[in-house]
Motif scaffolding. Structure first.
Motif, PDB file in Angstrom:
ATOM      1  N   THR A  49     -67.719  -3.270 -27.508  1.00  0.00           N
ATOM      2  CA  THR A  49     -67.147  -4.716 -27.058  1.00  0.00           C
ATOM      3  C   THR A  49     -65.567  -4.779 -26.858  1.00  0.00           C
ATOM      4  OG1 THR A  49     -69.198  -5.872 -27.369  1.00  0.00           O
ATOM      5  CG2 THR A  49     -67.246  -7.312 -26.936  1.00  0.00           C
ATOM      6  N   GLY A  50     -64.981  -4.357 -28.000  1.00  0.00           N
ATOM      7  CA  GLY A  50     -63.591  -4.494 -28.003  1.00  0.00           C
ATOM      8  C   GLY A  50     -62.859  -3.618 -27.153  1.00  0.00           C
ATOM      9  N   ASN A  51     -63.485  -2.276 -27.124  1.00  0.00           N
ATOM     10  CA  ASN A  51     -62.451  -1.392 -26.254  1.00  0.00           C
ATOM     11  C   ASN A  51     -62.758  -1.705 -24.637  1.00  0.00           C
ATOM     12  OD1 ASN A  51     -60.934   0.750 -28.043  1.00  0.00           O
ATOM     13  ND2 ASN A  51     -62.913   0.524 -29.020  1.00  0.00           N
ATOM     14  N   ALA A  52     -64.024  -2.242 -24.240  1.00  0.00           N
ATOM     15  CA  ALA A  52     -64.587  -2.426 -22.888  1.00  0.00           C
ATOM     16  C   ALA A  52     -63.355  -3.447 -22.539  1.00  0.00           C
ATOM     17  CB  ALA A  52     -65.765  -2.774 -22.853  1.00  0.00           C
ATOM     18  N   THR A  53     -63.202  -4.586 -23.415  1.00  0.00           N
ATOM     19  CA  THR A  53     -62.427  -5.689 -23.135  1.00  0.00           C
ATOM     20  C   THR A  53     -60.960  -5.230 -22.771  1.00  0.00           C
ATOM     21  OG1 THR A  53     -63.744  -6.848 -24.277  1.00  0.00           O
ATOM     22  CG2 THR A  53     -61.510  -7.907 -23.641  1.00  0.00           C
ATOM     23  N   VAL A  54     -60.280  -4.144 -23.825  1.00  0.00           N
ATOM     24  CA  VAL A  54     -59.086  -3.656 -23.430  1.00  0.00           C
ATOM     25  C   VAL A  54     -58.954  -3.108 -22.059  1.00  0.00           C
ATOM     26  CG1 VAL A  54     -57.610  -1.911 -24.387  1.00  0.00           C
ATOM     27  CG2 VAL A  54     -58.441  -3.742 -25.924  1.00  0.00           C
ATOM     28  N   ILE A  55     -59.792  -2.080 -21.912  1.00  0.00           N
ATOM     29  CA  ILE A  55     -59.815  -1.562 -20.403  1.00  0.00           C
ATOM     30  C   ILE A  55     -59.872  -2.413 -19.384  1.00  0.00           C
ATOM     31  CG2 ILE A  55     -61.137  -0.110 -19.044  1.00  0.00           C
ATOM     32  CD1 ILE A  55     -62.193   1.508 -21.641  1.00  0.00           C
ATOM     33  N   TRP A  56     -60.823  -3.782 -19.499  1.00  0.00           N
ATOM     34  CA  TRP A  56     -60.680  -4.688 -18.648  1.00  0.00           C
ATOM     35  C   TRP A  56     -59.198  -5.393 -18.347  1.00  0.00           C
ATOM     36  CZ3 TRP A  56     -60.138  -9.777 -18.885  1.00  0.00           C
ATOM     37  CH2 TRP A  56     -60.433 -10.627 -17.763  1.00  0.00           C
ATOM     38  N   ILE A  57     -58.864  -5.618 -19.520  1.00  0.00           N
ATOM     39  CA  ILE A  57     -57.483  -6.213 -19.471  1.00  0.00           C
ATOM     40  C   ILE A  57     -56.631  -5.633 -18.720  1.00  0.00           C
ATOM     41  CG2 ILE A  57     -55.653  -7.347 -20.946  1.00  0.00           C
ATOM     42  CD1 ILE A  57     -57.642  -8.168 -23.224  1.00  0.00           C
ATOM     43  N   ILE A  58     -56.370  -4.459 -19.130  1.00  0.00           N
ATOM     44  CA  ILE A  58     -55.304  -3.521 -18.052  1.00  0.00           C
ATOM     45  C   ILE A  58     -55.787  -3.279 -16.988  1.00  0.00           C
ATOM     46  CG2 ILE A  58     -54.220  -1.473 -18.329  1.00  0.00           C
ATOM     47  CD1 ILE A  58     -54.642  -1.345 -21.208  1.00  0.00           C
ATOM     48  N   LEU A  59     -57.063  -2.957 -16.445  1.00  0.00           N
ATOM     49  CA  LEU A  59     -57.403  -2.453 -15.287  1.00  0.00           C
ATOM     50  C   LEU A  59     -57.388  -3.573 -14.120  1.00  0.00           C
ATOM     51  CD1 LEU A  59     -59.562   0.835 -15.885  1.00  0.00           C
ATOM     52  CD2 LEU A  59     -57.096   0.745 -15.562  1.00  0.00           C
ATOM     53  N   ALA A  60     -57.516  -4.912 -14.571  1.00  0.00           N
ATOM     54  CA  ALA A  60     -57.975  -5.679 -13.699  1.00  0.00           C
ATOM     55  C   ALA A  60     -56.729  -6.798 -13.466  1.00  0.00           C
ATOM     56  CB  ALA A  60     -59.000  -6.893 -14.492  1.00  0.00           C
ATOM     57  N   ARG A  62     -52.855  -6.606 -12.361  1.00  0.00           N
ATOM     58  CA  ARG A  62     -51.838  -5.482 -12.142  1.00  0.00           C
ATOM     59  C   ARG A  62     -50.591  -5.349 -12.880  1.00  0.00           C
ATOM     60  NH1 ARG A  62     -50.427  -2.550  -7.617  1.00  0.00           N
ATOM     61  NH2 ARG A  62     -48.243  -2.373  -7.022  1.00  0.00           N
ATOM     62  N   ARG A  63     -50.251  -6.444 -13.480  1.00  0.00           N
ATOM     63  CA  ARG A  63     -49.171  -6.408 -14.540  1.00  0.00           C
ATOM     64  C   ARG A  63     -49.267  -5.652 -15.620  1.00  0.00           C
ATOM     65  NH1 ARG A  63     -46.418 -11.723 -17.533  1.00  0.00           N
ATOM     66  NH2 ARG A  63     -44.231 -10.716 -17.676  1.00  0.00           N
ATOM     67  N   MET A  64     -50.465  -5.531 -16.241  1.00  0.00           N
ATOM     68  CA  MET A  64     -50.561  -4.509 -17.096  1.00  0.00           C
ATOM     69  C   MET A  64     -50.691  -3.162 -16.759  1.00  0.00           C
ATOM     70  SD  MET A  64     -51.199  -7.099 -19.105  1.00  0.00           S
ATOM     71  CE  MET A  64     -51.753  -6.970 -20.453  1.00  0.00           C
ATOM     72  N   ARG A  65     -50.722  -2.695 -15.597  1.00  0.00           N
ATOM     73  CA  ARG A  65     -50.730  -1.310 -15.417  1.00  0.00           C
ATOM     74  C   ARG A  65     -49.384  -0.597 -15.516  1.00  0.00           C
ATOM     75  NH1 ARG A  65     -53.854  -2.573  -9.570  1.00  0.00           N
ATOM     76  NH2 ARG A  65     -55.459  -3.820 -10.719  1.00  0.00           N
ATOM     77  N   THR A  66     -49.434  -0.136 -16.514  1.00  0.00           N
ATOM     78  CA  THR A  66     -48.013   0.552 -16.881  1.00  0.00           C
ATOM     79  C   THR A  66     -48.134   2.269 -17.362  1.00  0.00           C
ATOM     80  OG1 THR A  66     -47.705  -0.178 -18.965  1.00  0.00           O
ATOM     81  CG2 THR A  66     -46.663  -1.565 -17.555  1.00  0.00           C
ATOM     82  N   VAL A  67     -47.243   2.875 -17.617  1.00  0.00           N
ATOM     83  CA  VAL A  67     -47.658   4.113 -17.867  1.00  0.00           C
ATOM     84  C   VAL A  67     -48.114   4.097 -19.460  1.00  0.00           C
ATOM     85  CG1 VAL A  67     -46.203   6.470 -18.638  1.00  0.00           C
ATOM     86  CG2 VAL A  67     -45.741   5.453 -16.683  1.00  0.00           C
ATOM     87  N   THR A  68     -47.651   3.434 -20.341  1.00  0.00           N
ATOM     88  CA  THR A  68     -48.172   3.383 -21.673  1.00  0.00           C
ATOM     89  C   THR A  68     -49.641   2.725 -21.797  1.00  0.00           C
ATOM     90  OG1 THR A  68     -45.821   2.858 -22.473  1.00  0.00           O
ATOM     91  CG2 THR A  68     -47.595   2.495 -24.073  1.00  0.00           C
ATOM     92  N   ASN A  69     -49.774   1.785 -20.778  1.00  0.00           N
ATOM     93  CA  ASN A  69     -50.981   1.094 -20.908  1.00  0.00           C
ATOM     94  C   ASN A  69     -52.138   1.856 -20.354  1.00  0.00           C
ATOM     95  OD1 ASN A  69     -49.757  -0.966 -22.044  1.00  0.00           O
ATOM     96  ND2 ASN A  69     -50.077  -2.385 -20.284  1.00  0.00           N
ATOM     97  N   TYR A  70     -51.693   3.094 -19.382  1.00  0.00           N
ATOM     98  CA  TYR A  70     -52.701   3.838 -19.055  1.00  0.00           C
ATOM     99  C   TYR A  70     -53.515   4.622 -20.152  1.00  0.00           C
ATOM    100  CZ  TYR A  70     -51.862   2.424 -14.082  1.00  0.00           C
ATOM    101  OH  TYR A  70     -51.959   1.841 -12.848  1.00  0.00           O
ATOM    102  N   PHE A  71     -52.352   5.082 -20.915  1.00  0.00           N
ATOM    103  CA  PHE A  71     -52.740   6.023 -22.018  1.00  0.00           C
ATOM    104  C   PHE A  71     -53.649   5.075 -23.264  1.00  0.00           C
ATOM    105  CE2 PHE A  71     -48.779   8.495 -20.929  1.00  0.00           C
ATOM    106  CZ  PHE A  71     -49.519   9.517 -20.475  1.00  0.00           C
ATOM    107  N   ILE A  72     -53.067   3.824 -23.077  1.00  0.00           N
ATOM    108  CA  ILE A  72     -54.089   2.927 -23.987  1.00  0.00           C
ATOM    109  C   ILE A  72     -55.443   2.985 -23.473  1.00  0.00           C
ATOM    110  CG2 ILE A  72     -54.446   0.823 -24.765  1.00  0.00           C
ATOM    111  CD1 ILE A  72     -51.151   0.398 -25.074  1.00  0.00           C
TER     112      ILE A  72
END
Length: 384
Positions: A49-60, A62-72
């Protein structure tokens, strides 16, 4: 490994099976099995649940889509897969020391855990490298979006290559009526091939990347904590950016230290077993293994908790994601955190800060440079 080893990552065999009834010498009382099952089920639910939520927060967003966050995202995906596949099936195998899942999944189970563990720790290493360049060498070009995808793909390919030998030699055997999934390494002098492979894997997926990250974060920390903002620049924005970087470094150091602590006893267990195989013949080793394996797998559920506790944007993302829960109430500020883009005046001020600090010989905050992977570089790890 040895002749009476308890089950591990499906890579060691056991000669203690008793008969065709599905009961082995390592079967445990039902109450113990229930307690362990509850512990592992909790771990898997929190991690997935936690990791799926992290993936959703970043990919959903646009402001979250950074180089560092893609590695996250890559790290979260690896942790999610580790919890969903390795933790579940390996627990079932370890609880009775009988393999129920067939030959094909035996090969998969000897390929996937090593692969995703490699991906996890080298995603952390990539984050450390990205932050090292951004903070220590702020005027060096950053990774582009295609470059980031290439690095992530390279991590997965190298991980698969590292795990392939163990997958290739996987096999199913019948041991006194009990089915076992094991790795049948070619006969060699005293099992040196097996020992060298295990030591090489542990070095590559644990000690080497941890050393690299230790050096990188040490240099990053020294750079940040020695940095001083000129008095005429010492207003809220510049101090805020410096504090944000320090907070991100603390966050990632906590992630790395947590990973190292969780996995160290597990690796020591196998190193000890390589030199003293008779330890696997003791009845208590099953409980020891289940405890060490739970600790190692628990590393997959801590990162989302760390992000939520230490990062404002992730906290907002979790509140939005779980808004259906009666005790969670997202606010308008939470939506702004994930969707609001910096104003033009703020960007101009950041560029002015960059030029001024450069003229005065100071190291510029990396956030003053616009990102090349879908948004500003201060996307998620730092506070806005």
């Amino acid at each position: 490994m040895g002749g009476c080893t308890i089950v591990t990552d499906a890579n060691v065999s056991s000669d203690l099976g008793s008969n065709t009834t599905g009961i082995t010498a390592f079967s445990m009382p039902s109450w113990q099995l229930a307690l362990w099952a509850a512990a592992y089920l909790t771990l898997v639910l929190v991690a997935v649940t936690g990791n799926a939520t992290v993936i959703w927060i970043i990919l959903a967003h646009r402001r979250m889509r950074t180089v560092t966050n893609y590695f996250i995202v890559n790290l979260a995906l690896a942790d999610l897969c580790m919890a969903a596949f390795n933790a579940v099936f390996n627990f079932v195998y370890a609880s009775h020391n009988i393999w129920y899942f067939g030959r094909a999944f035996c090969h998969f189970q000897n390929l996937f855990p090593v692969t995703v563990m490699f991906v996890s720790i080298y995603s952390m290493t990539a984050i450390a490298a990205d932050r090292y360049i951004a903070i220590v060498y702020p005027f060096q070009p950053r990774l582009s979006a295609p470059g980031t995808r290439a690095v992530i793909a390279g991590i997965w390919l190298v991980a698969l290559a590292l795990a392939f030998p163990q997958c290739f030699y996987s096999t199913i055997i019948m041991d006194q009526g009990a089915t076992k999934c094991m790795v049948a390494w070619p006969e060699d002098n005293g099992g040196k091939m097996l020992l060298l492979y295990h030591l090489a894997v542990i070095a590559l997926i644990y000690f080497l990347p941890l050393m690299v990250m230790f050096v990188a974060y040490t240099i990053i920390g020294l750079t940040l904590w020695r940095r001083a903002v000129p008095e005429y620049q010492a207003h809220g924005a510049n101090i805020h950016y410096l504090q944000a970087k320090k907070k991100f470094v603390k966050t990632m150091v906590l992630v790395v230290v947590t990973f190292a602590i969780c996995w160290l006893p597990y690796h020591l267990y196998f190193i000890l077993g390589s030199f003293q195989e008779d330890i696997y013949c003791h009845k208590f080793i099953q409980q020891v293994y289940l405890a060490l394996f739970w600790l190692a797998m628990s590393s997959t559920m801590y990162n989302p908790i760390i992000y939520c506790c230490l990062n404002r944007r992730f906290r907002s993302g979790f509140r939005i994601a779980f808004r259906c829960c009666p005790w969670v109430t997202p606010t308008e500020e939470d939506m702004i955190e994930l969707t609001h883009n910096p104003s033009l005046s703020r960007r101009v001020n950041r560029c002015h800060t960059k030029e001024t600090l450069f003229m005065n010989g100071d190291v510029v905050p990396s956030e003053a440079i616009n990102g090349q992977a879908g948004g500003p570089q201060d996307g998620v790890p730092t506070e806005p």
